[in-house]
Motif scaffolding. Sequence first.
Motif, PDB file in Angstrom:
ATOM      1  N   GLY A  34     -36.258  -0.183   1.742  1.00  0.00           N
ATOM      2  CA  GLY A  34     -36.552   1.206   2.089  1.00  0.00           C
ATOM      3  C   GLY A  34     -37.894   1.591   1.500  1.00  0.00           C
ATOM      4  N   SER A  46     -38.525   5.429   5.026  1.00  0.00           N
ATOM      5  CA  SER A  46     -37.639   4.459   5.662  1.00  0.00           C
ATOM      6  C   SER A  46     -36.411   4.276   4.776  1.00  0.00           C
ATOM      7  CB  SER A  46     -38.343   3.110   5.842  1.00  0.00           C
ATOM      8  OG  SER A  46     -37.454   2.165   6.402  1.00  0.00           O
ATOM      9  N   THR A  49     -33.348  -0.898   5.373  1.00  0.00           N
ATOM     10  CA  THR A  49     -33.187  -1.530   6.674  1.00  0.00           C
ATOM     11  C   THR A  49     -33.679  -2.973   6.614  1.00  0.00           C
ATOM     12  OG1 THR A  49     -33.801  -1.400   9.015  1.00  0.00           O
ATOM     13  CG2 THR A  49     -35.445  -0.638   7.441  1.00  0.00           C
ATOM     14  N   ALA A  54     -40.477  -1.825  10.743  1.00  0.00           N
ATOM     15  CA  ALA A  54     -40.407  -0.365  10.610  1.00  0.00           C
ATOM     16  C   ALA A  54     -40.901   0.072   9.235  1.00  0.00           C
ATOM     17  CB  ALA A  54     -38.982   0.131  10.856  1.00  0.00           C
ATOM     18  N   VAL A  55     -40.541  -0.693   8.206  1.00  0.00           N
ATOM     19  CA  VAL A  55     -41.001  -0.373   6.853  1.00  0.00           C
ATOM     20  C   VAL A  55     -42.511  -0.546   6.775  1.00  0.00           C
ATOM     21  CG1 VAL A  55     -40.796  -0.920   4.397  1.00  0.00           C
ATOM     22  CG2 VAL A  55     -38.771  -1.021   5.867  1.00  0.00           C
ATOM     23  N   ALA A  58     -44.235   2.383   8.326  1.00  0.00           N
ATOM     24  CA  ALA A  58     -44.193   3.519   7.404  1.00  0.00           C
ATOM     25  C   ALA A  58     -45.218   3.335   6.289  1.00  0.00           C
ATOM     26  CB  ALA A  58     -42.789   3.681   6.833  1.00  0.00           C
ATOM     27  N   ARG A  92     -35.046   4.911  10.056  1.00  0.00           N
ATOM     28  CA  ARG A  92     -36.071   5.762   9.437  1.00  0.00           C
ATOM     29  C   ARG A  92     -35.610   7.205   9.380  1.00  0.00           C
ATOM     30  NH1 ARG A  92     -41.889   4.013  10.687  1.00  0.00           N
ATOM     31  NH2 ARG A  92     -42.189   6.220  10.480  1.00  0.00           N
TER      32      ARG A  92
END
Length: 194
Positions: A34, A46, A49, A54-55, A58, A92
């Motif tokens: 995260g 985030s 995950t 995705a991290v 971010a 997220r």
Amino acid sequence: GSMEATDVSPNRLAAAQDAAGAFLDRLPDDLRVGLVTFSEREQVLSLPTADHAAVRDALDSLEAEGGTAMGDGLLRATEISQLGVGGGDAGRTGGGDVRGGEGDREGVPAAVVLLSDGSSTDGETEPEEAAERARALGVPVFTVALGTEEGTVESPGGQEVPVPPDAETLRRIAEETGGESFASASEADLVSVY
């Protein structure tokens, strides 16, 4: 705003982003990560995950601004480290309340990496209080003091303002929680720490 200091090349923020990205590249695909940031307040970018892309997105969106709510950031990171998976990734969030709920899984192995380049100047929670909560939940905090004693940024009035890291507070947090404390004066140091 102190993350704009150039004592760590090219600046503290870019060095931290690059090192954290290299860290993400080396993690096992199923390890959940995260991202919580803190300036005047903390913000969850985030939730934990396995979607490392995705991290990374971010992480790449970060901008240097404001103060340092270190205690609030650490407290929120500790809280989200306890969130469960349920039926899939938590994904997220823009920083809403992530406490409580069906997904909680207190006691699941977790750790927090707390990187800070300055003293706590904002927020509602003192860093030591957040460390006590992490210790109570069995979450070790590995701290990184980023920057040098010579680091400065320019104030809006054009004056050079010193922005040394608070290595002593970070050392106490790591000690209190069973983690380790590191100092980093360069991007190479950061990569090695991660």
